[in-house]
Design an enzyme around this catalytic site. Structure first.
Site, PDB file in Angstrom:
ATOM      1  N   PHE A   1       0.872  -1.195   0.008  1.00  0.00           N
ATOM      2  CA  PHE A   1       0.369  -0.265  -0.325  1.00  0.00           C
ATOM      3  C   PHE A   1       1.131   1.669   0.218  1.00  0.00           C
ATOM      4  O   PHE A   1       2.063   1.176   0.481  1.00  0.00           O
ATOM      5  CB  PHE A   1      -1.107   0.390   0.800  1.00  0.00           C
ATOM      6  CG  PHE A   1      -1.975  -0.097   0.357  1.00  0.00           C
ATOM      7  CD1 PHE A   1      -3.217  -1.187   0.530  1.00  0.00           C
ATOM      8  CD2 PHE A   1      -3.043   1.599   1.022  1.00  0.00           C
ATOM      9  CE1 PHE A   1      -4.510  -0.724  -0.610  1.00  0.00           C
ATOM     10  CE2 PHE A   1      -4.770   1.568   0.492  1.00  0.00           C
ATOM     11  CZ  PHE A   1      -4.994   0.857   0.115  1.00  0.00           C
TER      12      PHE A   1
ATOM     13  N   GLU B   1      -6.158   2.785  -3.653  1.00  0.00           N
ATOM     14  CA  GLU B   1      -4.497   2.706  -3.844  1.00  0.00           C
ATOM     15  C   GLU B   1      -4.749   0.956  -4.475  1.00  0.00           C
ATOM     16  O   GLU B   1      -3.309   0.561  -5.148  1.00  0.00           O
ATOM     17  CB  GLU B   1      -4.303   3.321  -3.246  1.00  0.00           C
ATOM     18  CG  GLU B   1      -2.919   2.894  -2.271  1.00  0.00           C
ATOM     19  CD  GLU B   1      -2.523   4.272  -1.816  1.00  0.00           C
ATOM     20  OE1 GLU B   1      -3.361   5.349  -1.246  1.00  0.00           O
ATOM     21  OE2 GLU B   1      -2.128   3.974  -0.299  1.00  0.00           O
TER      22      GLU B   1
ATOM     23  N   ARG C   1      -0.120  10.027  -0.041  1.00  0.00           N
ATOM     24  CA  ARG C   1      -1.123  10.553  -1.216  1.00  0.00           C
ATOM     25  C   ARG C   1      -1.020  11.483  -1.671  1.00  0.00           C
ATOM     26  O   ARG C   1      -1.376  13.072  -2.021  1.00  0.00           O
ATOM     27  CB  ARG C   1      -1.987  10.175  -0.364  1.00  0.00           C
ATOM     28  CG  ARG C   1      -2.906   8.553  -0.414  1.00  0.00           C
ATOM     29  CD  ARG C   1      -4.233   8.727   0.501  1.00  0.00           C
ATOM     30  NE  ARG C   1      -4.629   7.185  -0.294  1.00  0.00           N
ATOM     31  CZ  ARG C   1      -4.830   6.648   0.710  1.00  0.00           C
ATOM     32  NH1 ARG C   1      -6.251   7.057   1.635  1.00  0.00           N
ATOM     33  NH2 ARG C   1      -5.357   5.159   0.706  1.00  0.00           N
TER      34      ARG C   1
END
Ligand SMILES: Cc1cc2nc3c(=O)[nH]c(=O)nc-3n(C[C@H](O)[C@H](O)[C@H](O)COP(=O)(O)OP(=O)(O)OC[C@H]3O[C@@H](n4cnc5c(N)ncnc54)[C@H](O)[C@@H]3O)c2cc1C
Ligand code: SF4
Ligand code: FES
Lengths: 584, 247
Positions: A121, A250, A290
């Site tokens: 991630f 994501e 992000r």
């Protein structure tokens, strides 16, 4: 105390039945079965927004991983604004919470040998994100909801909307709420109240968040006297579908998806995020954090390298090289959403995406156990700010946060409730006042002049213009002025619907008032933070300034309704502030 | 493409309306607008008194089920343009009491849910210190389909049996029972069967399969009911053959 407006009394009352609320409810039921727990939720619990979470939930699991690495990724991801004691507790307890969910039946995706599978991630140096295909939140929420049905001691108020906390002398004693089906307004007393009301993406026009994410708990706590922390920290997710704002998880990039500009170029390589490689590299390129990815998008727009769409500039997410088999196995919901809402098939076509408001790092200020400064008031989940997320949350840290701190807050609230005394008589008057306010101001048929939809739209545009991916002082000041006017106008809000039964116009009016308070706190806090850190990027103060701003900002509400911003030191345990490095 | 489309919406306010009635609204016909976008346009621009439920607008929260031109559908995933030139009839879900406009009362389903014991039941619980229950991808696949239910109630709305006999436990609840029964970690089948073989359990179903056709998540509740009937038949035969405790 059955007379008057107080129709029920509980030991602990949870406002919210999403991931955090249900986890707290079960924790209380399991800690002390004699306690009487109630969950009040404005939607049926399994409709809570946790249901939309797609990608996964982080918790150290693999042999080559360690708690310290998860902590470091989280802290550097937060741009050092997270409290490190909270992060340490979080990374330590997350795996056990995820395992607990496994024991309760959560259908986690598996390795061929039957062990839990983990995926990569964004911003995470190791593979540690547990997932249930790409419907992780859906499965977690339904597992928690179904498990909660086992406990008779949990009373539910489904489709009840909380409008106010009852407070006396710095202690919280219950809530006033509207039963939406009948329209009855009642007070429910409780020795402890836990706010688990989720996020507030609806303050902005373009968001991944559901219609119900209106920050009610933030406004409830703030008005009751609990400060809100780090409210300027608003996360933009780099990949939302244009028009709807629906999230493309994501996990698409963790599985190997590319972000490309209009020339088909993987533009992230131009923004200090590493060099492109055909297969995903952890903490690099598409698997950067992000905040940095959303900022890169803005620069691509400035360079004229994005594609125009009816809903503004977009870049593209390319999954074609992953192949149908992998997409079906690991990203079925992404395919379903693209087919349905964009009428494109990611197996053969590019997905248009743009950054979109996604998550609030800030929230009701709590300590490491979810306790707010108000006695008897706790908070957990997205509505709370513990803080493990600082100025930028890492994807897949939020779901486990709901579990870890939902359970913690539940246990501590239970402990408090088992010794606290019942509510004092004065709260009956408070409850009467609130019921009168709702009936007189909103339901009396006195025609207000301001339409809910207008107020909401103006607030949303204002926030997009003043608190976007990049901000500056003058724009925020201007935005704050507009919000001030909207605050005046919302007092004259018009509820044309005279019916008591399921009056959604009344609910929307109350929500817009809540959101205005939340929006105001975001801008007041943002104006004070004269630096750029994580999600808070100021063009007039482009650098991080640890000297002045390695600190939380707490927004308190003054008696006259204005906001006052104070500072609170960040807790640093083992990781002194450093440079955030990605892809190198 | 014309630029508007008419939504013919069922309105009902319990305080003033003896029965539901139709009200027409013209909404913009845009390529990417769903029925839900049309309803929100009404709510925001034309008539703020219209009530309906919605939240995620991405087909996962299960709030927005309504009857569209006679068919139970998720309005957030149903596009206006597929119904051009209209008009489109929008009504509340069938088989549930109407609270208001497009909002129905699903309390019945909510109170039925705990009766199928939708949680893992075990004789011996593994301690968290012992790690996870192993479950291979194949074992996961065995129940995965039945775990996809979003409780949207479209199947109840489509079910002719539930329409006639609201005591019938109904499709989604049986699918959920089956979801846990088929989970390799669960040992609770016996407890669930006890309830599901009662008169309100699976036997009400006449296997018309409307539920499966209505389901937006391919849960196939009809298959769950079918499987349960076989299981229940076997269980009752077994119960008959086994020795009785007291004579
Ligand atoms: C599309 C999307 C995808 C995401 N994916 C991931 C992911 O993959 N991994 C991850 O870690 N995080 C993810 N997140 C973030 C994460 O899902 C949320 O932060 C988290 O689920 C919030 O849970 P919660 O329990 O705090 O709140 P929610 O689940 O939002 O629940 C809030 C509850 O409060 C109730 N409530 C609110 N106001 C009131 C009121 N006035 N009266 C009564 N009740 C009220 C609501 O009814 C609801 O029950 C995602 C978020 C979005 C938007
Ligand atoms: S089985 Fe299908 S139709 Fe029935 S409630 Fe579940 S998702 Fe909806
Ligand atoms: S709004 Fe959530 S399923 Fe349609």
């Amino acid at each position: 105390m059955s007379d008057g407006p107080i129709t029920a009394t509980h030991d602990v009352l949870l406002v919210g039945g999403g991931g955090a609320g249900l986890r707290a409810a079960i924790a209380i039921a399991e800690t002390n079965a004699r306690l009487d727990v109630a969950v009040v939720s404005k939607v049926y619990p399994m409709r809570s927004h946790t249901v939309s979470a797609e990608g996964g939930a982080a918790g150290v699991f693999a042999a080559d991983d360690s708690l310290d690495e998860h902590a470091y990724d989280t802290i550097s991801g937060s741009d050092w604004l997270a409290d490190q004691d909270a992060v340490e507790a979080f990374v330590q307890e997350a795996p056990r919470e995820l395992l607990q969910l496994e024991h309760w039946g959560c259908p986690w995706s598996r390795q061929p040998d039957g062990h839990i599978a983990v995926r990569a991630f964004g911003g995470m140096k190791k593979m540690r994100t547990w997932f249930a295909a790409d419907k992780t939140g859906f499965h977690m929420l339904h597992t928690l909801f179904q498990r909660s049905l086992k406990y008779d001691e949990v009373t539910r108020y489904d489709e009840w909307f909380v409008t106010r906390l009852l407070v006396d002398d710095g202690r919280v004693h219950g809530v006033v709420a509207i039963d939406l089906i009948s329209g009855r307004i009642e007070a429910i007393a409780a020795k402890a109240v836990v706010l688990c009301t989720g996020g507030c993406g609806k303050v902005f026009p373009f968001t991944t968040n559901a219609n119900i994410n209106t920050g009610d708990g933030l406004a409830l706590g703030y008005r009751a006297g609990a400060p809100l922390k780090d409210m300027e920290m608003v996360q933009y997710h780099p990949t939302g579908l244009p028009f709807t704002g629906i999230l493309i998880t994501e996990a698409t990039r963790a599985e190997g998806g590319y972000l490309v500009n209009k020339d088909g170029y993987r533009y992230l390589q131009d923004y200090d995020l590493g060099q492109p490689s055909p297969t995903p590299v952890l903490r690099s390129m598409e698997l950067g954090p992000r905040d940095r990815l959303s900022q890169a998008f803005v620069h691509e727009v400035e360079k004229g390298r994005t594609t125009d769409s009816p809903y503004g500039p977009v870049v593209h997410l390319d999954l074609r090289h992953l192949g149908e088999k992998l997409i079906e196995a690991k990203l079925p919901m992404v395919r379903e959403l693209c087919l349905q809402y964009e009428r494109i098939d990611p197996v053969t076509e590019l997905i248009p995406v743009r950054p979109v408001v996604h998550y609030m790092m800030g929230g009701v200020h709590t300590d490491i156990d979810g306790a707010t400064p108000l006695a008897g008031l706790y908070a957990a989940g997205e509505t709370a700010c513990v803080s493990i997320n600082g100025s930028n949350r890492l994807g897949s840290n939020s779901l486990p946060e709901c579990l870890v701190f939902g359970a913690r807050a539940g246990r501590v609230a239970a402990e408090y409730a088992s010794t606290a005394s019942g509510p004092p008589a004065v709260i009956v008057d408070q409850a009467r006042d609130e019921i009168r306010r709702l009936e007189r101001d909103l339901l009396s048929g006195e025609p207000g002049t301001e339409r809910v939809a207008d107020l909401r739209e103006q607030m949303q545009t204002t926030m997009e213009e003043s608190a976007g991916i990049y901000r500056n002082g003058p724009a925020m000041t201007k935005g704050a002025d507009v919000l001030g006017e909207l605050q005046q106008r919302v007092r004259r809000v018009r509820v044309a619907d005279p019916s008591r039964a399921f009056n959604t116009e009344l609910v929307a009016a109350l929500e817009v008032a809540n959101m205005l308070d939340v929006a105001e706190c975001m801008l007041q806090s943002g104006l004070q933070r004269e630096e750029s850190r994580g999600a808070h990027q100021r063009t007039d103060f482009p650098a991080r300034d640890d000297e002045r701003f390695l600190t939380h900002l707490l927004v308190h509400r003054n008696a006259d309704g204005t906001a006052r911003v104070e500072r609170l030191p960040v807790t640093i345990t083992r990781w002194p502030p450093g440079e955030r490095k990605y892809g190198r | 493409m014309p630029d508007t489309i008419r939504l013919r919406v069922s309105r009902y306010r319990p305080e003033t309306d003896p029965t539901p009635h139709w009200q027409d609204y013209d909404v913009p016909l845009r390529r990417d607008w769903t029925i839900l976008d049309g309803l929100n346009h009404i709510k925001n621009q034309l008539d703020t008194t219209l009530s309906f439920r919605w939240s995620c607008r991405m087909g996962i929260c299960g709030s927005c089920g309504m009857t569209v031109d006679g068919e139970p559908l998720l309005t957030c995933g149903t596009f206006l343009s597929d119904y051009a030139p209209g008009p489109i009839r929008v009504e509340p879900l069938n088989n549930f009491p109407v609270i208001r406009d497009l909002v129905v009362d699903i309390t019945d389903f909510i109170t039925k849910l705990p009766r199928v014991k939708p949680w893992i039941i075990r004789d011996d619980e593994l301690s968290l210190d012992d790690g996870e229950y192993l479950q291979t991808p194949e074992q996961l696949d065995a129940y995965k389909q039945f775990s996809m239910c979003i409780n949207c109630m479209l199947c109840y709305s489509a079910c002719p049996v539930y329409g006639l006999d609201p005591c019938f436990i109904g499709p989604a609840a049986v699918a959920l029972a089956e979801r846990y029964d088929l989970d390799s970690r669960d040992q609770g089948t016996k407890e669930r069967i006890e309830f599901l073989v009662e008169p309100d359990g699976v036997y009400g179903c006449t296997l018309v399969g409307e539920c499966t056709r209505a389901c937006p998540k391919q849960v196939d509740p009809a298959a769950a009911i079918q499987r349960y009937k076989i299981k229940a038949a076997k269980a009752s035969v077994l119960a008959f053959l086994l020795p009785r405790g007291a004579r």
